[in-house]
Design an enzyme around this catalytic site. Structure first.
Site, PDB file in Angstrom:
ATOM      1  N   GLU A 178       0.203  -4.016  -9.061  1.00 28.40           N
ATOM      2  CA  GLU A 178       1.052  -4.746  -9.971  1.00 28.40           C
ATOM      3  C   GLU A 178       1.383  -5.978  -8.819  1.00 28.40           C
ATOM      4  O   GLU A 178       2.067  -5.518  -7.940  1.00 28.40           O
ATOM      5  CB  GLU A 178       2.368  -3.824 -10.450  1.00 28.40           C
ATOM      6  CG  GLU A 178       3.123  -4.614 -11.553  1.00 28.40           C
ATOM      7  CD  GLU A 178       4.189  -3.637 -11.722  1.00 28.40           C
ATOM      8  OE1 GLU A 178       5.124  -4.023 -12.580  1.00 28.40           O
ATOM      9  OE2 GLU A 178       4.242  -2.599 -11.831  1.00 28.40           O
ATOM     10  N   ARG A 184       0.543  10.457  -2.717  1.00 28.20           N
ATOM     11  CA  ARG A 184       1.245   9.068  -2.003  1.00 28.20           C
ATOM     12  C   ARG A 184       1.406   9.292  -0.715  1.00 28.20           C
ATOM     13  O   ARG A 184       1.851  10.254  -0.217  1.00 28.20           O
ATOM     14  CB  ARG A 184       2.187   8.616  -2.826  1.00 28.20           C
ATOM     15  CG  ARG A 184       3.525   9.154  -2.801  1.00 28.20           C
ATOM     16  CD  ARG A 184       4.522   8.617  -3.902  1.00 28.20           C
ATOM     17  NE  ARG A 184       4.698   7.082  -3.663  1.00 28.20           N
ATOM     18  CZ  ARG A 184       4.588   6.183  -4.761  1.00 28.20           C
ATOM     19  NH1 ARG A 184       3.711   6.479  -5.506  1.00 28.20           N
ATOM     20  NH2 ARG A 184       4.834   4.920  -4.264  1.00 28.20           N
ATOM     21  N   LYS A 226       8.279  -0.864  -3.374  1.00 32.01           N
ATOM     22  CA  LYS A 226       8.489  -2.323  -3.652  1.00 32.01           C
ATOM     23  C   LYS A 226       9.923  -2.986  -3.987  1.00 32.01           C
ATOM     24  O   LYS A 226      10.539  -4.084  -3.329  1.00 32.01           O
ATOM     25  CB  LYS A 226       7.774  -3.192  -4.518  1.00 32.01           C
ATOM     26  CG  LYS A 226       6.211  -3.255  -3.795  1.00 32.01           C
ATOM     27  CD  LYS A 226       5.198  -3.732  -4.981  1.00 32.01           C
ATOM     28  CE  LYS A 226       4.659  -2.559  -5.627  1.00 32.01           C
ATOM     29  NZ  LYS A 226       3.403  -3.153  -6.751  1.00 32.01           N
TER      30      LYS A 226
END
Ligand code: ATP
Ligand code: MG
Length: 548
Positions: free
Chosen positions: A33, A257, A267
């Site tokens: 993204e 992850r 982020k």
């Protein structure tokens, strides 16, 4: 003999699929993204997705998941592409989920026509309330049984901009009693009158992640759509849309992850560090971003090695940040030329060396490569490390002290004769005599010295700013703290004025081992004064709070 590495679970699935002819060729994608810079967690996903494409003769797409117009920016798109290329990968095609807005809209119309989607006028609060809980079934919306015609008209009007943000949504009609909350009539489209960085003002309805992601995979014929574990409960919905639309059957696979100690990896948090001035930017060398690691002196191969070492697991775990440092240290130990730099200088004067003379000492650029040498200038005035002198030496001190002898690396043996101090008690100057017969490489002095120290010729030195970086946080898992910003390490950056051998090149990104001091690289801030970033120490360091 090379050790055969066992397959990870995704490789096992792919090999099985190829063997059984489920796919002739595999296709993966990396779907960032564009709402921030990539971090080391993304590197894991990149190395995995592109690595599989390469290993199995398939291809990998880069797809920007740009379905949220508010948070996205071209700056991020550019940095993401730069970082992937820098890591050593090339995508087959570059796509944007927004390229598919028209197709996705048609898919939604198809589902409405099949009676599998409806326009809901309920507020988001009402929708949330009616969703139920994992243990109690949800309640069907009063708008659930609208006719196909009415839904088609309303959805078209949503697109035309007839309604305000939040007035209506399009929902899939699945099962309000499903034990999987994601299957309880999930929202497919929301109204958002916002400018999009690519589609401009063309759209005022935007698809939700769940309705965009799988369909984008399918449009691109992605065979193995790899994502992180939090998407496991989304998988039934991913499959449901593809099945109902009868489109290319992409499949989703989930892995753990990357979490790493002494850092944060989302982020949103990294953005807070940037916006609130805790760091100088996304590429601050203390950041776990790819651009930060690059600026700090990490190489693409050291990051790829790290990603290979941590492997691909199905369970969340926490990787020690020292493993990342280990990977770059191992590599730079082989590849970074050695130079001498003095980070905390004190002057050393050799009283019996002619003050009008200087000479060049031959020294190796790499250990165990005796042919690969350079010449380093030497005179009667040198800089040495303050920490290499002790006025009152402790036991087993082999470096400089009153009356003691040491070797100056690649040069002479010297004996400390005296030292000066200022009023505050700081050593200002050390005096020594040298032993001409004790020259390195041609030592006939017969003197045995136990210590060797590095130095820089004060009459022929480059001034440099050296930035010593430490862990950005003082706690092992800052994300678990109430306010992670309160745990930023106040000593994560220490700046020193240093002296470096003359002739040390100044191209940003050049790597060096500063003898006895660590691995450093030239920073882009270098101008008249060279600026070096410490990539990592020579040996594994101590963590804050740990006993030395
Ligand atoms: P963040 O939580 O840091 O904002 P994200 O998952 O929202 O990350 P995306 O841009 O959506 O970021 O991620 C692109 C790809 O990278 C996704 O496939 C995602 O699963 C993967 N990814 C993101 N963070 C990690 C991580 N820590 N470890 C492994 N893969 C990750
Ligand atoms: Mg995301």
């Amino acid at each position: 003999m090379t050790e055969e590495k066992s397959l990870n679970f995704i490789e096992e699935i792919i090999e099985e699929d190829l063997k059984n002819g489920v796919h002739k060729k595999i296709k993966t994608r990396f779907p960032p993204e564009p709402n921030g810079y990539l971090h080391i967690g993304h590197a894991k996903s990149i190395v995995l997705n592109f690595g599989l494409g390469l290993k199995y003769g398939g291809t990998t797409n880069l797809r920007f998941d740009d379905t949220n117009p508010v948070t996205e920016d071209v700056e991020y798109v550019d940095s993401i592409k730069e970082d992937i290329r820098w890591l050593g990968y090339q995508w087959a095609d570059e796509f944007y989920a927004s390229d598919y807005f028209e197709t996705l809209y048609e898919y939604a119309v198809t589902l409405i026509k099949k009676g599998l989607a409806y326009v809901d006028d309920s507020t988001s609060e009402k929708i949330a309330e009616e969703k139920g809980t994992p243990t109690t079934p949800g309640k069907e919306s009063e708008f659930r049984n609208r006719s196909v015609e009415e839904n088609l008209t309303l959805f078209a009007q949503m697109r035309e901009g007839k309604f305000k943000d939040g007035e209506k949504v399009l929902r899939a009609k699945i099962d309000m009693a499903s034990p999987n909350m994601h299957m309880r009539d999930p929202v497919m489209y929301r109204i958002k009158h916002a400018h999009h960085h690519r589609t401009g003002d063309k759209w005022c309805i935007y698809p939700m992640y769940d309705f965009a992601h799988g369909q984008s995979d399918s449009i691109e014929n992605i065979t193995h759509s790899i994502c992180t574990l939090e998407f496991v409960p989304h998988r039934p919905l991913y499959d449901w849309f593809i099945e109902q639309l009868d489109i290319f059957p992409s499949h989703q696979y989930e892995f753990a992850r990357l979490n790493m100690t002494y850092t944060v990896m989302s982020k949103r948090r990294l953005m807070q560090l940037v916006n609130q001035g805790y760091v100088s930017g996304w590429d601050d060398p203390r950041m776990p971003t790819i651009s930060g690691l690059r600026r700090k002196g990490y190489t693409p191969s050291s990051i790829r090695t790290f990603c290979d070492k941590i492997g691909v697991a199905k369970r969340e775990n926490m990787i020690d940040i020292s493993l990342l440092e280990f990977c770059v240290r191992e590599e730079l130990n082989q590849t970074a030329p050695r130079v001498m730099a003095v980070l905390d200088p004190v002057k050393l004067i050799i009283d019996n060396y002619d003050s009008d003379t200087s000479e060049y000492m031959e020294t190796e650029n790499y250990p165990n490569q005796p042919e690969n040498t350079r010449k380093v200038s030497f005179s009667n005035t040198l800089w040495i490390e303050r920490s290499d002198f002790m006025e009152e030496p402790v036991k087993k001190w082999f470096r400089l002290a009153p009356g003691a002898t040491v070797r100056l690396k690649s040069a002479y043996i010297i004996k400390c004769e005296s030292f000066d101090k200022d009023a505050a008690g700081n050593i200002t100057e050390i005096h020594a005599t040298y032993i001409p017969e004790g020259k390195s490489g041609n030592d006939t002095s017969g003197i045995k010295v136990k210590g060797t120290i590095h130095w820089v010729d004060a009459k022929n030195a480059q001034v440099a700013e050296v930035r010593l970086y430490d862990l950005l946080f003082t706690t092992e898992n800052p994300a678990a703290e109430e306010n992670f910003l309160e745990h930023v390490n106040p000593e994560s950056l220490i700046v020193k004025q240093a002296y470096v051998e003359k002739g040390t090149s100044a191209n940003p990104g050049d790597h060096y081992q500063f003898v006895r001091n660590g691995y450093f690289c030239v920073d882009k801030d270098s101008g008249d004064t060279l600026v070096f970033n410490r990539t990592t120490t020579l040996k594994e360091g101590f963590k804050p709070g740990q006993k030395k």
